[in-house]
Design a protein around this motif. Sequence first.
Motif, PDB file in Angstrom:
ATOM      1  N   LEU A  71      22.603   5.874   6.249  1.00  0.00           N
ATOM      2  CA  LEU A  71      24.045   5.675   6.084  1.00  0.00           C
ATOM      3  C   LEU A  71      24.600   5.428   7.473  1.00  0.00           C
ATOM      4  CD1 LEU A  71      26.473   7.646   3.792  1.00  0.00           C
ATOM      5  CD2 LEU A  71      27.189   6.492   5.885  1.00  0.00           C
ATOM      6  N   ASN A  72      25.019   4.203   7.721  1.00  0.00           N
ATOM      7  CA  ASN A  72      25.570   3.868   9.036  1.00  0.00           C
ATOM      8  C   ASN A  72      26.709   2.869   8.834  1.00  0.00           C
ATOM      9  OD1 ASN A  72      24.407   1.288   8.701  1.00  0.00           O
ATOM     10  ND2 ASN A  72      22.460   2.042   9.535  1.00  0.00           N
ATOM     11  N   ARG A  73      27.160   2.258   9.921  1.00  0.00           N
ATOM     12  CA  ARG A  73      28.332   1.387   9.808  1.00  0.00           C
ATOM     13  C   ARG A  73      28.092   0.177   8.919  1.00  0.00           C
ATOM     14  NH1 ARG A  73      31.987   1.330  15.214  1.00  0.00           N
ATOM     15  NH2 ARG A  73      32.112   3.595  15.470  1.00  0.00           N
ATOM     16  N   SER A  74      26.829  -0.145   8.646  1.00  0.00           N
ATOM     17  CA  SER A  74      26.619  -1.283   7.754  1.00  0.00           C
ATOM     18  C   SER A  74      26.481  -0.884   6.291  1.00  0.00           C
ATOM     19  CB  SER A  74      25.459  -2.165   8.207  1.00  0.00           C
ATOM     20  OG  SER A  74      24.461  -1.427   8.803  1.00  0.00           O
ATOM     21  N   GLY A  75      26.439   0.380   5.995  1.00  0.00           N
ATOM     22  CA  GLY A  75      26.438   0.763   4.587  1.00  0.00           C
ATOM     23  C   GLY A  75      25.554   1.942   4.248  1.00  0.00           C
ATOM     24  N   VAL A  76      25.315   2.102   2.942  1.00  0.00           N
ATOM     25  CA  VAL A  76      24.601   3.251   2.386  1.00  0.00           C
ATOM     26  C   VAL A  76      23.331   2.730   1.710  1.00  0.00           C
ATOM     27  CG1 VAL A  76      24.785   5.221   0.819  1.00  0.00           C
ATOM     28  CG2 VAL A  76      26.874   4.260   1.856  1.00  0.00           C
ATOM     29  N   VAL A  77      22.164   3.144   2.206  1.00  0.00           N
ATOM     30  CA  VAL A  77      20.900   2.590   1.716  1.00  0.00           C
ATOM     31  C   VAL A  77      20.162   3.568   0.802  1.00  0.00           C
ATOM     32  CG1 VAL A  77      18.584   1.835   2.455  1.00  0.00           C
ATOM     33  CG2 VAL A  77      20.625   1.096   3.725  1.00  0.00           C
ATOM     34  N   PHE A  78      19.641   3.036  -0.315  1.00  0.00           N
ATOM     35  CA  PHE A  78      18.754   3.826  -1.184  1.00  0.00           C
ATOM     36  C   PHE A  78      17.734   2.889  -1.809  1.00  0.00           C
ATOM     37  CE2 PHE A  78      20.497   2.384  -5.219  1.00  0.00           C
ATOM     38  CZ  PHE A  78      21.771   1.973  -4.870  1.00  0.00           C
ATOM     39  N   PHE A  79      16.677   3.468  -2.373  1.00  0.00           N
ATOM     40  CA  PHE A  79      15.584   2.679  -2.948  1.00  0.00           C
ATOM     41  C   PHE A  79      15.371   3.042  -4.406  1.00  0.00           C
ATOM     42  CE2 PHE A  79      15.032   2.653   1.574  1.00  0.00           C
ATOM     43  CZ  PHE A  79      14.584   1.379   1.855  1.00  0.00           C
ATOM     44  N   THR A  80      14.870   2.089  -5.164  1.00  0.00           N
ATOM     45  CA  THR A  80      14.632   2.343  -6.586  1.00  0.00           C
ATOM     46  C   THR A  80      13.747   1.241  -7.161  1.00  0.00           C
ATOM     47  OG1 THR A  80      15.718   2.864  -8.699  1.00  0.00           O
ATOM     48  CG2 THR A  80      16.684   1.074  -7.403  1.00  0.00           C
ATOM     49  N   ASN A  81      13.540   1.321  -8.457  1.00  0.00           N
ATOM     50  CA  ASN A  81      12.868   0.266  -9.197  1.00  0.00           C
ATOM     51  C   ASN A  81      13.969  -0.704  -9.654  1.00  0.00           C
ATOM     52  OD1 ASN A  81      11.816  -1.207 -11.453  1.00  0.00           O
ATOM     53  ND2 ASN A  81      10.205   0.341 -11.672  1.00  0.00           N
ATOM     54  N   TYR A  82      13.861  -1.984  -9.268  1.00  0.00           N
ATOM     55  CA  TYR A  82      14.925  -2.942  -9.611  1.00  0.00           C
ATOM     56  C   TYR A  82      15.040  -3.157 -11.128  1.00  0.00           C
ATOM     57  CZ  TYR A  82      15.265  -4.410  -4.630  1.00  0.00           C
ATOM     58  OH  TYR A  82      15.451  -4.459  -3.271  1.00  0.00           O
ATOM     59  N   ARG A  83      13.982  -2.763 -11.858  1.00  0.00           N
ATOM     60  CA  ARG A  83      14.047  -2.929 -13.328  1.00  0.00           C
ATOM     61  C   ARG A  83      14.530  -1.672 -14.042  1.00  0.00           C
ATOM     62  NH1 ARG A  83       8.030  -5.025 -14.268  1.00  0.00           N
ATOM     63  NH2 ARG A  83       8.070  -6.984 -13.090  1.00  0.00           N
ATOM     64  N   SER A  84      14.883  -0.651 -13.280  1.00  0.00           N
ATOM     65  CA  SER A  84      15.408   0.583 -13.881  1.00  0.00           C
ATOM     66  C   SER A  84      16.768   0.280 -14.508  1.00  0.00           C
ATOM     67  CB  SER A  84      15.576   1.655 -12.810  1.00  0.00           C
ATOM     68  OG  SER A  84      16.563   1.233 -11.874  1.00  0.00           O
ATOM     69  N   LYS A  85      17.319   1.283 -15.202  1.00  0.00           N
ATOM     70  CA  LYS A  85      18.628   1.085 -15.821  1.00  0.00           C
ATOM     71  C   LYS A  85      19.656   0.702 -14.755  1.00  0.00           C
ATOM     72  CE  LYS A  85      19.553   4.107 -19.330  1.00  0.00           C
ATOM     73  NZ  LYS A  85      20.176   5.341 -19.886  1.00  0.00           N
ATOM     74  N   LYS A  86      19.674   1.439 -13.643  1.00  0.00           N
ATOM     75  CA  LYS A  86      20.669   1.131 -12.606  1.00  0.00           C
ATOM     76  C   LYS A  86      20.450  -0.248 -12.011  1.00  0.00           C
ATOM     77  CE  LYS A  86      18.581   4.583  -9.670  1.00  0.00           C
ATOM     78  NZ  LYS A  86      17.268   4.461 -10.291  1.00  0.00           N
ATOM     79  N   GLY A  87      19.166  -0.655 -11.885  1.00  0.00           N
ATOM     80  CA  GLY A  87      18.866  -1.988 -11.358  1.00  0.00           C
ATOM     81  C   GLY A  87      19.420  -3.068 -12.268  1.00  0.00           C
ATOM     82  N   ARG A  88      19.250  -2.862 -13.580  1.00  0.00           N
ATOM     83  CA  ARG A  88      19.772  -3.856 -14.541  1.00  0.00           C
ATOM     84  C   ARG A  88      21.302  -3.865 -14.514  1.00  0.00           C
ATOM     85  NH1 ARG A  88      17.931  -1.825 -19.394  1.00  0.00           N
ATOM     86  NH2 ARG A  88      16.610  -0.234 -18.448  1.00  0.00           N
ATOM     87  N   PRO A 172       5.121  -2.498  -5.604  1.00  0.00           N
ATOM     88  CA  PRO A 172       5.405  -3.433  -6.701  1.00  0.00           C
ATOM     89  C   PRO A 172       6.542  -4.381  -6.294  1.00  0.00           C
ATOM     90  CG  PRO A 172       5.412  -1.138  -7.474  1.00  0.00           C
ATOM     91  CD  PRO A 172       5.352  -1.096  -5.977  1.00  0.00           C
ATOM     92  N   GLU A 173       6.486  -5.603  -6.793  1.00  0.00           N
ATOM     93  CA  GLU A 173       7.529  -6.589  -6.464  1.00  0.00           C
ATOM     94  C   GLU A 173       8.914  -6.116  -6.870  1.00  0.00           C
ATOM     95  OE1 GLU A 173       7.312 -10.678  -7.885  1.00  0.00           O
ATOM     96  OE2 GLU A 173       5.227 -10.701  -7.150  1.00  0.00           O
ATOM     97  N   HIS A 174       8.949  -5.357  -7.972  1.00  0.00           N
ATOM     98  CA  HIS A 174      10.246  -4.949  -8.519  1.00  0.00           C
ATOM     99  C   HIS A 174      10.729  -3.613  -7.951  1.00  0.00           C
ATOM    100  CE1 HIS A 174       7.011  -3.413 -11.153  1.00  0.00           C
ATOM    101  NE2 HIS A 174       7.711  -2.309 -11.043  1.00  0.00           N
ATOM    102  N   TRP A 175      10.160  -3.181  -6.837  1.00  0.00           N
ATOM    103  CA  TRP A 175      10.588  -1.927  -6.226  1.00  0.00           C
ATOM    104  C   TRP A 175      11.198  -2.243  -4.871  1.00  0.00           C
ATOM    105  CZ3 TRP A 175      10.486   1.258  -2.101  1.00  0.00           C
ATOM    106  CH2 TRP A 175      10.784   2.615  -2.308  1.00  0.00           C
ATOM    107  N   GLY A 176      12.374  -1.699  -4.576  1.00  0.00           N
ATOM    108  CA  GLY A 176      12.969  -1.996  -3.278  1.00  0.00           C
ATOM    109  C   GLY A 176      14.302  -1.314  -3.054  1.00  0.00           C
ATOM    110  N   GLY A 177      14.972  -1.746  -2.003  1.00  0.00           N
ATOM    111  CA  GLY A 177      16.186  -1.070  -1.565  1.00  0.00           C
ATOM    112  C   GLY A 177      17.460  -1.808  -1.908  1.00  0.00           C
ATOM    113  N   TYR A 178      18.549  -1.049  -1.901  1.00  0.00           N
ATOM    114  CA  TYR A 178      19.895  -1.588  -2.032  1.00  0.00           C
ATOM    115  C   TYR A 178      20.728  -1.053  -0.871  1.00  0.00           C
ATOM    116  CZ  TYR A 178      19.224  -2.793  -7.036  1.00  0.00           C
ATOM    117  OH  TYR A 178      18.817  -3.321  -8.226  1.00  0.00           O
ATOM    118  N   ARG A 179      21.733  -1.831  -0.491  1.00  0.00           N
ATOM    119  CA  ARG A 179      22.731  -1.341   0.450  1.00  0.00           C
ATOM    120  C   ARG A 179      24.105  -1.420  -0.219  1.00  0.00           C
ATOM    121  NH1 ARG A 179      22.452  -1.154   5.915  1.00  0.00           N
ATOM    122  NH2 ARG A 179      20.751  -2.671   5.958  1.00  0.00           N
TER     123      ARG A 179
END
Lengths: 216, 216
Positions: A71-88, A172-179
């Motif tokens: 969490l810095n001046r460019s935003g809030v970072v977290f990671f997940t499965n992009y195909r999860s409910k939140k990813g969709r 996995p290709e579908h696993w990664g971060g969001y800001r």
Amino acid sequence: MEFDSEYISSLRKEYQRAVLNPEDLPEHPADAFKQWFDLALQENVLEPNAMVLSTVYKNRPSSRVVLVKDLNRSGVVFFTNYRSKKGRHLDENPWACVNFFWPQLERQVRIEGFIEKLPEADSEKYFYSRPRLSQAGAIASEQSAVISNRDELDNRMNELMSLPEEVILPKPEHWGGYRLIPDYFEFWQGRAGRVHDRIVYEAGGEEHWVKCRLSP
Amino acid sequence: MEFDSEYISSLRKEYQRAVLNPEDLPEHPADAFKQWFDLALQENVLEPNAMVLSTVYKNRPSSRVVLVKDLNRSGVVFFTNYRSKKGRHLDENPWACVNFFWPQLERQVRIEGFIEKLPEADSEKYFYSRPRLSQAGAIASEQSAVISNRDELDNRMNELMSLPEEVILPKPEHWGGYRLIPDYFEFWQGRAGRVHDRIVYEAGGEEHWVKCRLSP
């Protein structure tokens, strides 16, 4: 069985630990967050890095705990499965918010903004920094899918964990971060009689933030 | 100032306290909640009645902590100022969700549904059961409005609190309760390697709930 309403409705704690004024907080809300987060670490708040992430799908909100990874001046970072409910959800609607609540400090931080995916290289870097067990977990689980029992999952985990250490478990290709790129921060300090202090920062463009106080 | 990313990204706790199977949970999710809530009370979880409430406004989610005042088979009850930000959101869009997170138990409960206002008589009953200081707070604060400083608020509070005890502080018309009528519950138990147990209940109509397990 009925909930013991009399009992639950009488649970109440008077907040009296601290007072919060706008001038107590630095100009940039990410710096304010860092001050509060450092205190949470210092006072051994349980899982201070846990935040409730809310997304929207078909006009309904949905929320779950995720761990903040930066969490810095460019935003809030977290990671997940992009195909999860939140990813969709985030594929359809990039608006999101996160909420940190640290009851020990009688404090809450609310952050709102929109989400973008991290560059693949950052997701890889973080994935390979995780413990092997968590890497295997990300590979074994098709997040948010209905499964009939835990066995198939445990079997896949056992297979992966029985591979020799030198075999890389590939991200996995579908696993990664969001800001999350924030346009709103609120710093909340609990006060007696529910007359809390609420200091808000709103994005005024070009790294400029406007602070104000809200009525509790 | 930059957040110490290396440090925050390495914060991680392996959950290993318990295992959760669908057959461990009763047929009705409100009964399951009661079991978990009772354990949270027993183990002195800090503010076990705090939940993050999420609402939607113009397609953006917004969330804040509120205290649950009742949770039974008819829903999840909480009180607020109907003119607050959340009140205005709920006027436009009745869908909402709440999230309880009890890190000490490595547990989370997610509940989704739609909101309706409580009958006025229930709101009155609860309002007059609150401590006088909280009654004064509800009267003094125009919730979520921008205010220039805290003094005006403190002055109003002092005026109200200096009234003789026999003077009733009347419930403002715009203050009252909501009930969330759930159609989704998720009971989450943290497990090692992020391979958590997630048991979901979905409303099947007529007080009937269907349980399933989700992949973590």
